[in-house]
Each structure stands twice: as structure tokens, then as C-alpha cells.
Design a protein around this motif. Structure first.
Motif, mmCIF file in Angstrom:
data_model
loop_
_atom_site.group_PDB
_atom_site.id
_atom_site.type_symbol
_atom_site.label_atom_id
_atom_site.label_comp_id
_atom_site.label_asym_id
_atom_site.label_seq_id
_atom_site.Cartn_x
_atom_site.Cartn_y
_atom_site.Cartn_z
ATOM 1 N N ALA A 153 -12.888 -7.382 4.448
ATOM 2 C CA ALA A 153 -13.797 -6.546 3.840
ATOM 3 C C ALA A 153 -13.468 -5.188 3.995
ATOM 4 N N ALA A 154 -13.028 -4.964 5.343
ATOM 5 C CA ALA A 154 -12.843 -3.512 5.909
ATOM 6 C C ALA A 154 -11.491 -2.873 5.296
ATOM 7 N N ALA A 155 -10.331 -4.122 4.919
ATOM 8 C CA ALA A 155 -9.243 -3.618 4.592
ATOM 9 C C ALA A 155 -9.053 -3.342 3.267
ATOM 10 N N LEU A 156 -10.075 -3.780 2.361
ATOM 11 C CA LEU A 156 -9.806 -3.546 1.044
ATOM 12 C C LEU A 156 -9.737 -2.050 0.486
ATOM 13 N N PRO A 157 -10.849 -1.176 1.109
ATOM 14 C CA PRO A 157 -10.602 0.285 0.645
ATOM 15 C C PRO A 157 -9.190 0.745 1.292
ATOM 16 N N LEU A 158 -8.518 0.394 2.341
ATOM 17 C CA LEU A 158 -7.339 0.813 2.810
ATOM 18 C C LEU A 158 -6.279 0.348 1.868
ATOM 19 N N TYR A 159 -6.288 -0.894 1.336
ATOM 20 C CA TYR A 159 -5.624 -1.389 0.501
ATOM 21 C C TYR A 159 -5.660 -0.780 -1.077
ATOM 22 N N ALA A 160 -6.607 -0.511 -1.398
ATOM 23 C CA ALA A 160 -7.010 0.383 -2.816
ATOM 24 C C ALA A 160 -6.201 1.864 -2.769
ATOM 25 N N TRP A 161 -5.958 2.172 -1.462
ATOM 26 C CA TRP A 161 -5.279 3.494 -1.504
ATOM 27 C C TRP A 161 -3.921 3.303 -1.550
ATOM 28 N N ARG A 162 -3.277 2.103 -0.630
ATOM 29 C CA ARG A 162 -2.019 1.871 -0.528
ATOM 30 C C ARG A 162 -1.473 1.513 -1.846
ATOM 31 N N LEU A 163 -2.207 0.639 -2.675
ATOM 32 C CA LEU A 163 -1.773 0.208 -3.853
ATOM 33 C C LEU A 163 -1.714 1.619 -4.941
ATOM 34 N N TRP A 164 -2.529 2.495 -4.916
ATOM 35 C CA TRP A 164 -2.334 3.603 -5.460
ATOM 36 C C TRP A 164 -1.395 4.408 -5.291
ATOM 37 N N ARG A 165 -0.987 4.706 -4.032
ATOM 38 C CA ARG A 165 0.385 5.218 -3.474
ATOM 39 C C ARG A 165 1.594 4.440 -3.987
ATOM 40 N N ALA A 166 1.515 3.378 -4.015
ATOM 41 C CA ALA A 166 2.723 2.494 -4.351
ATOM 42 C C ALA A 166 2.993 2.553 -5.804
ATOM 43 N N ARG A 167 2.006 2.828 -6.436
ATOM 44 C CA ARG A 167 2.080 3.049 -7.996
ATOM 45 C C ARG A 167 2.347 4.511 -8.477
ATOM 46 N N GLY A 168 2.513 5.247 -7.322
ATOM 47 C CA GLY A 168 2.823 6.645 -7.733
ATOM 48 C C GLY A 168 1.716 7.529 -7.831
ATOM 49 N N GLY A 169 0.455 7.096 -7.457
ATOM 50 C CA GLY A 169 -0.588 7.745 -7.209
ATOM 51 C C GLY A 169 -0.757 9.090 -7.679
#
Length: 169
Positions: A153-169
């Protein structure tokens, strides 16, 4: 292809129960004919420099304890987190021309794993299906299991940011 995601390795270099559950489930899927190849994914995330990788322990368990032929077990030994599991495994699939995967992980880890794999697979026109490893036996939902749920549950916000960056955020 069956992709089995790594889990914790104990300080003494032995696999955790979660890692073994995932590998056991991948073996059952392979034996049921769901895919001809298992890709064990997970690097070294802790311990001394010579500690085995998660992928190495999965592969050893599949071949030595479950009798899978070594030719049916591939390893991805670099991933240190779920996003890297997805990126490295999908790259390996792409390289081999494979377009779909069954991804094995534990229940609490499924939302994050699904999010990462599907976000990166979509661009490559690949299909990803999660196949959860069986939960611990009844009565085994102790503090460790609930800690895993809280961690996810705590990791989900971090992964939202990581995926946003991976997509070229």
C-alpha cells in the motif's frame, strides 16, 4: 512464457517462503502446460556481494527440487524492484519474439506488479496475465503477511511516480 518474480532472500542466502511459493506455483503452471519456458526474475537486493540472486534461487529450486529441465528455465538477474522486473522481462520477451506472459507473484504484490507490467507491455503490444501464487496456509497470515500488505500500500504512490517517469513524464 511464465515469469516468476523474485522475493526476499534471507541473510544466510536461502530463499524466503514467498520466493518458494512463487517458484512452486510457476512449476505447477509449467507442468500444466501453460507455457514452455519459465523466466525467473530478480537480482541481488541485499546481503554480501557474493549472495545469490533471487532469479538464481528460483532457477535452482525449479530445476533441482521440481525437476524442470534447465533448458526450460531462463534467468533475469538484474532487477532490483518491480518496475525493473517488468522492464527487463519484457525486453527479454521482445528479443525472443514472445508476445504474452503469465506473471507469478503473491497476492499483496499483484496490484503493483500488474500496474508495472501492463503499463510497459501496452507500448510493446504484449499481453500480461497475473497468476497469483497460493496464499500461505490458513492461520499463517501472521505479522509478516500483514506487513507485506502495508508495504504494498505504501509502495503504490512511489510506483505511480516511477511509471510516470518511465513514460517520459
Amino acid at each position: 512464457m511464465i515469469v516468476v518474480l523474485g522475493a526476499a532472500v534471507r541473510p544466510d542466502g536461502t530463499p524466503s517462503p514467498a520466493l518458494l511459493r512463487r517458484a512452486d506455483h510457476a512449476s505447477a503452471l509449467w507442468r500444466a502446460g501453460r507455457a514452455p519456458v519459465v523466466l525467473a526474475s530478480g537480482g541481488q537486493t541485499a546481503g554480501p556481494a557474493d549472495a545469490p540472486t533471487e532469479a538464481h534461487l528460483i532457477a535452482m529450486h525449479l530445476t533441482a527440487d521440481h525437476g524442470l529441465p534447465p533448458s526450460a528455465v531462463l534467468r533475469e538477474d538484474r532487477a532490483r524492484n518491480t518496475l525493473e522486473n517488468a522492464a527487463f522481462c519484457l525486453t527479454e520477451m521482445d528479443r525472443r519474439g514472445w508476445r504474452s506472459a503469465l506473471v507469478v507473484t503473491d497476492g499483496p504484490h499483484m496490484p503493483r506488479a500488474l500496474w508495472c507490467f501492463r503499463a510497459l507491455a501496452r507500448r510493446r503490444r504484449m499481453a500480461v496475465t497475473l497468476c497469483p501464487a497460493p496464499a500461505p496456509a490458513p492461520g499463517r497470515f501472521g505479522p509478516g503477511w500483514w506487513a507485506a500488505v502495508a508495504w504494498e500500500a505504501a509502495a503504490l504512490p512511489l510506483y505511480a511516480w516511477r511509471l510516470w517517469r518511465a513514460r517520459g513524464g
